[in-house]
Structures are given as structure tokens and as C-alpha cells.
Design a protein around this motif. Sequence first.
Motif, PDB file in Angstrom:
ATOM      1  N   ALA A 107    -117.310  13.073 -56.602  1.00 65.40           N
ATOM      2  CA  ALA A 107    -118.561  12.408 -56.232  1.00 65.40           C
ATOM      3  C   ALA A 107    -118.297  11.008 -55.683  1.00 65.40           C
ATOM      4  CB  ALA A 107    -119.485  12.335 -57.445  1.00 65.40           C
ATOM      5  N   LYS A 108    -117.403  10.289 -56.324  1.00 68.38           N
ATOM      6  CA  LYS A 108    -117.066   8.957 -55.827  1.00 68.38           C
ATOM      7  C   LYS A 108    -116.446   9.028 -54.437  1.00 68.38           C
ATOM      8  CE  LYS A 108    -116.484   6.217 -60.017  1.00 68.38           C
ATOM      9  NZ  LYS A 108    -115.643   5.191 -60.641  1.00 68.38           N
ATOM     10  N   ALA A 109    -115.555   9.987 -54.227  1.00 65.94           N
ATOM     11  CA  ALA A 109    -114.903  10.137 -52.922  1.00 65.94           C
ATOM     12  C   ALA A 109    -115.924  10.470 -51.839  1.00 65.94           C
ATOM     13  CB  ALA A 109    -113.832  11.216 -52.991  1.00 65.94           C
ATOM     14  N   GLU A 110    -117.006  11.136 -52.247  1.00 65.40           N
ATOM     15  CA  GLU A 110    -118.046  11.537 -51.305  1.00 65.40           C
ATOM     16  C   GLU A 110    -119.028  10.405 -51.020  1.00 65.40           C
ATOM     17  OE1 GLU A 110    -121.193  15.289 -50.941  1.00 65.40           O
ATOM     18  OE2 GLU A 110    -119.696  15.241 -52.542  1.00 65.40           O
ATOM     19  N   GLY A 111    -118.920   9.315 -51.787  1.00 63.45           N
ATOM     20  CA  GLY A 111    -119.794   8.173 -51.557  1.00 63.45           C
ATOM     21  C   GLY A 111    -121.018   8.108 -52.439  1.00 63.45           C
ATOM     22  N   VAL A 112    -121.114   8.979 -53.454  1.00 62.08           N
ATOM     23  CA  VAL A 112    -122.216   8.882 -54.406  1.00 62.08           C
ATOM     24  C   VAL A 112    -122.104   7.549 -55.139  1.00 62.08           C
ATOM     25  CG1 VAL A 112    -123.323   9.933 -56.427  1.00 62.08           C
ATOM     26  CG2 VAL A 112    -122.305  11.387 -54.660  1.00 62.08           C
ATOM     27  N   LYS A 113    -123.245   6.893 -55.341  1.00 50.94           N
ATOM     28  CA  LYS A 113    -123.258   5.558 -55.979  1.00 50.94           C
ATOM     29  C   LYS A 113    -123.147   5.726 -57.493  1.00 50.94           C
ATOM     30  CE  LYS A 113    -126.282   3.796 -52.319  1.00 50.94           C
ATOM     31  NZ  LYS A 113    -127.670   3.311 -52.043  1.00 50.94           N
ATOM     32  N   LEU A 114    -121.950   6.012 -57.938  1.00 47.93           N
ATOM     33  CA  LEU A 114    -121.700   6.417 -59.322  1.00 47.93           C
ATOM     34  C   LEU A 114    -120.655   5.517 -59.956  1.00 47.93           C
ATOM     35  CD1 LEU A 114    -121.909   8.626 -61.630  1.00 47.93           C
ATOM     36  CD2 LEU A 114    -120.036   9.793 -60.436  1.00 47.93           C
ATOM     37  N   THR A 115    -120.955   5.034 -61.155  1.00 50.24           N
ATOM     38  CA  THR A 115    -119.958   4.345 -61.978  1.00 50.24           C
ATOM     39  C   THR A 115    -119.937   5.006 -63.350  1.00 50.24           C
ATOM     40  OG1 THR A 115    -121.646   2.676 -62.523  1.00 50.24           O
ATOM     41  CG2 THR A 115    -120.026   2.108 -60.812  1.00 50.24           C
ATOM     42  N   VAL A 116    -118.843   4.764 -64.072  1.00 51.11           N
ATOM     43  CA  VAL A 116    -118.610   5.470 -65.336  1.00 51.11           C
ATOM     44  C   VAL A 116    -117.940   4.520 -66.322  1.00 51.11           C
ATOM     45  CG1 VAL A 116    -117.480   7.447 -66.427  1.00 51.11           C
ATOM     46  CG2 VAL A 116    -118.298   7.640 -64.064  1.00 51.11           C
ATOM     47  N   GLU A 117    -118.378   4.601 -67.574  1.00 45.17           N
ATOM     48  CA  GLU A 117    -117.750   3.844 -68.648  1.00 45.17           C
ATOM     49  C   GLU A 117    -117.196   4.799 -69.703  1.00 45.17           C
ATOM     50  OE1 GLU A 117    -121.319   1.826 -70.112  1.00 45.17           O
ATOM     51  OE2 GLU A 117    -121.355   3.180 -71.845  1.00 45.17           O
ATOM     52  N   THR A 118    -116.234   4.293 -70.465  1.00 43.00           N
ATOM     53  CA  THR A 118    -115.851   4.951 -71.709  1.00 43.00           C
ATOM     54  C   THR A 118    -115.727   3.872 -72.775  1.00 43.00           C
ATOM     55  OG1 THR A 118    -114.410   6.625 -72.705  1.00 43.00           O
ATOM     56  CG2 THR A 118    -113.337   4.943 -71.346  1.00 43.00           C
ATOM     57  N   CYS A 119    -115.311   4.257 -73.982  1.00 42.27           N
ATOM     58  CA  CYS A 119    -115.419   3.354 -75.127  1.00 42.27           C
ATOM     59  C   CYS A 119    -114.111   3.283 -75.907  1.00 42.27           C
ATOM     60  CB  CYS A 119    -116.525   3.835 -76.071  1.00 42.27           C
ATOM     61  SG  CYS A 119    -118.125   4.027 -75.276  1.00 42.27           S
ATOM     62  N   PRO A 120    -113.906   2.207 -76.666  1.00 46.36           N
ATOM     63  CA  PRO A 120    -112.667   2.070 -77.438  1.00 46.36           C
ATOM     64  C   PRO A 120    -112.403   3.240 -78.375  1.00 46.36           C
ATOM     65  CG  PRO A 120    -113.794  -0.034 -77.354  1.00 46.36           C
ATOM     66  CD  PRO A 120    -114.723   0.966 -76.734  1.00 46.36           C
ATOM     67  N   HIS A 121    -113.444   3.790 -78.989  1.00 48.77           N
ATOM     68  CA  HIS A 121    -113.190   4.868 -79.953  1.00 48.77           C
ATOM     69  C   HIS A 121    -112.673   6.129 -79.281  1.00 48.77           C
ATOM     70  CE1 HIS A 121    -117.544   4.104 -79.356  1.00 48.77           C
ATOM     71  NE2 HIS A 121    -117.642   5.401 -79.115  1.00 48.77           N
ATOM     72  N   TYR A 122    -113.070   6.380 -78.044  1.00 51.68           N
ATOM     73  CA  TYR A 122    -112.533   7.546 -77.339  1.00 51.68           C
ATOM     74  C   TYR A 122    -111.090   7.324 -76.881  1.00 51.68           C
ATOM     75  CZ  TYR A 122    -117.526   8.587 -76.996  1.00 51.68           C
ATOM     76  OH  TYR A 122    -118.846   8.817 -77.282  1.00 51.68           O
ATOM     77  N   LEU A 123    -110.720   6.066 -76.736  1.00 55.82           N
ATOM     78  CA  LEU A 123    -109.399   5.710 -76.209  1.00 55.82           C
ATOM     79  C   LEU A 123    -108.376   5.406 -77.300  1.00 55.82           C
ATOM     80  CD1 LEU A 123    -110.714   3.371 -73.382  1.00 55.82           C
ATOM     81  CD2 LEU A 123    -109.640   5.613 -73.025  1.00 55.82           C
ATOM     82  N   THR A 124    -108.831   5.213 -78.525  1.00 51.06           N
ATOM     83  CA  THR A 124    -107.915   4.780 -79.588  1.00 51.06           C
ATOM     84  C   THR A 124    -107.925   5.690 -80.815  1.00 51.06           C
ATOM     85  OG1 THR A 124    -109.555   3.340 -80.657  1.00 51.06           O
ATOM     86  CG2 THR A 124    -108.239   2.369 -78.890  1.00 51.06           C
ATOM     87  N   LEU A 125    -108.952   6.526 -80.977  1.00 47.94           N
ATOM     88  CA  LEU A 125    -109.063   7.434 -82.113  1.00 47.94           C
ATOM     89  C   LEU A 125    -109.077   8.872 -81.598  1.00 47.94           C
ATOM     90  CD1 LEU A 125    -111.949   5.512 -83.949  1.00 47.94           C
ATOM     91  CD2 LEU A 125    -109.490   5.310 -84.399  1.00 47.94           C
TER      92      LEU A 125
END
Length: 445
Positions: free
Chosen positions: A251-269
Motif C-alpha cells: 500500500a505504501k509503495a502504491e502511494g496510499v497515505k498510510l502510516t503504522v506504529e508498533t509498541c515496546p511490548h510487541y518488540l521486547t516481550l
Amino acid sequence: MSDVELVLRSTRVITPEGTRAASVAVADGKITAVLPYEAEVPAGARLEDVGDDALLPGIVDTHVHVNDPGRTEWEGFWTATRAAAAGGITTLVDMPLNSLPPTTTVANLRTKQEVARSKAHIDIGFWGGALPDNVKDLRALHDAGVYGFKCFLSPSGVDEFPELNQEQLASSMAEIAGFDGLLIVHAEDPHELDSAPHLSGPKYADYLQTRPRVSEDVAIKGLIDTAKRLNARVHVLHLSSSDALPLIAAAKAEGVKLTVETCPHYLTLTAEEVPDGASEFKCCPPIREGANQDLLWQALADGTIDCIVTDHSPSTADLKTDDFATAWGGISGLQLSLPAIWTAARQRGHSLEDVVRWMSSRTSELVGLDQKGAIEAGRDADFAVLAPDETFTVDPAGLQHRNKVTAYAGKTLHGVVKSTWLRGERIHAGGEFTEPTGRLLERKN
């Protein structure tokens, strides 16, 4: 340089151009220059030399549930902003729930701002909420200064903030796109959740089956399709499922105005380490397996995921029962987010520059806070002084959160926040805090 009041000096200043030894000049709450390390201190200015500790721009956390007013036994602006300051966070953006009232009208926004005004140890902005029945209120909230609008696609967990169906999502998104606003979305598909096993009890493996990856994947696909059709700006909150990453990248490559977040607990636990009955680890969407986590880190590195935010969502300890089906879903992470991420990032070969990009620069960009998020001339003099090689063991009793419930209890983390600065004034050091000097921020029209 005659008006310079303060010079902060470090051998490791994290700037947009990289890490270097520098002296940062401050006047009237703003950074006026980033000077060579040995630059002469202007007459009348105070020198604060932090040695080899790293000087970072203050962390900007755009996903925090303060729950004030209405559920202040869960948190509150006083304790949330103290915890944030203790963790090197100098700006937060408050979610429209789980406060009472929710931030879904201008009157409710003004109520929340009035409550926050005298309790803000750091700067605070506000999200609005998009509900099935408040499309008529969205433009007025935008004009009143909220940074965007949050909606749920599945039940939120509180009755006063119902989810949107697909027709309602399109209606709200079209309205918000009409004034180039931002819609931020809790993306779990209710039909996929209904189709998942309905399990209860203390086993985390059972809970994980109730919130499958496909619920995120289907919701995100639908969100992308609608955003593409309406040419709307959308942001995926707290991404947990790595299976959605190819959809997002395409979607980003296609130019959709999209951003995404993730969180410390998904990255560390990881799911593999969650003890049965330990609902301090419960959140929605859930902490998933280690292999899933590896792919989230890879997506941060390649830019598919834009930023890291806490999704600080506390409750009273009695709501964290040992039944994962009924326990409150939310993880308290404000005070520990920077050291938690730095601990994992350094193990994976990432730098403090990466951490600053994910937790300060890009979060500032997400909400248009161009005065935050970097150490460069013209920005607010908001800083975190971090001893990146020092470690500490998490003692819940030492947390500033109102409720001392944490999934990080007993963990040893790298990165001790030595002090936190807001507009050139030290607001936290050594466990001591100044009186509140934070400001209430509004989106620039």
C-alpha cells in the motif's frame, strides 16, 4: 549569542545529521544553535556538561491513555506525566478514551483540557474520537486543535466508545479526509474475532487463539482499500501481526497515505515467556511469538513500520485477574518505554539514532509537531539525558504510574534516564520532579 541562557554539552549528542560531540545553546526555551563541543560558553549562560551520557531530543509518545477525568483511579494527568518525565518523554498525545467523558465533542475536549492544565509535567496534545453518531462533531474538533481521530473496528472495551462498522468507517473517513485530517485506527476485524475460539482461563496460549493474526490482517486490508478509494490519511495503531506487513508495504509503495506504529511490548516481550495467569501481559491485539517479533523489527528497519509508541493503557490492579478472557487488556509502559526499546535495539545492532527516529522524530512528524523531535536550531529545547550503557532492574515500587502493575517487573534494562528537560528547564532528575510546567498543545490550523 548574547541571549543564550543555557549550554548543554555532551560527547554524544543525537542530531538529525548523526551522533557527535557538541554543545547545544538554549535561549527562551528554544535551541538556538548546535555548536562544536569546545565552543566558548557565552557570557551569562549556564553550562551543563553531561559528559559521556547521550543527549537525545525528548521522546514524543503519541499513544497514551491517561483516563482523566472519570477513571483517575486507573491513571491521571499528574501521575502519567511524572512517569513520562521519568522515562525521558517530554510530549504525549492523549487518547480520547478511557476518560469520562471521551474526547468526542469540543465540550468534552475543553473539559479534559481544563483538568489537565494544572497537572501537566510535560506537554500534552489530544486526539479526538470518531464514533458512529458524531460525524457532525469531527470538523469542530479538528478546528479546536485535536491531532486526529481514533476509531475502533471491534469493541473498545468501554461502552461509551462504540466501534464503527464498515459503512460508518467510510462515512467518518470521508468527513475527515474532507479537511485533510488523520484517522487512526484500532484494526481488528470483529467477524474474525467472533469466528476465533472463545476460550477463557489462565493459559496465555488459549488467549492468543482468541485474537488471531488474521483479525488484524483483514481489518488492515479493509482500511487500506477504503483509504485508497477516499484518498484519505490513515494510521494503523499498535500493529502486532507481522502477517500484515506485505499488505502495508504494498500500500505504501502504491502511494496510499498510510502510516503504522508498533509498541515496546510487541518488540521486547514474547508469547513464549508469558506465564499462565500473568494478565499484566494482556493487551489487544496481543503480544505474539518471537518469530513474529523478529519480522516487526525488520519492518522498523526497512521503514514499513514508521514509529514506536507505548499504548500506555493502565488499570487498577484488581482488574488484572488471572483469567485472560476477563482481565483488563492494557500494558503500562510510559516510564520504561525508552530503556525497554534501547535494550532490545542494541541487541539487534540498532543505534540510539534509530531509537530517536522511531520514538521522537517520526512520532512528531505523525502529528505535525515540527517544533519537537530533533536537536537542531529552532526546535523546543526538550531533552532526555540517557546513560545508555548503565543498567537497572525494574522494581514496580519505583514506578511513577498510579498503579504499579508492569510486565517488565524484574527485568534488567539498559539505559538510565538521568534527567529530562522541557523548554530548557530540568523537570526531572534523580527521582525528583519540579512543579508542573507542561503546556497543552493544539494542532496548527
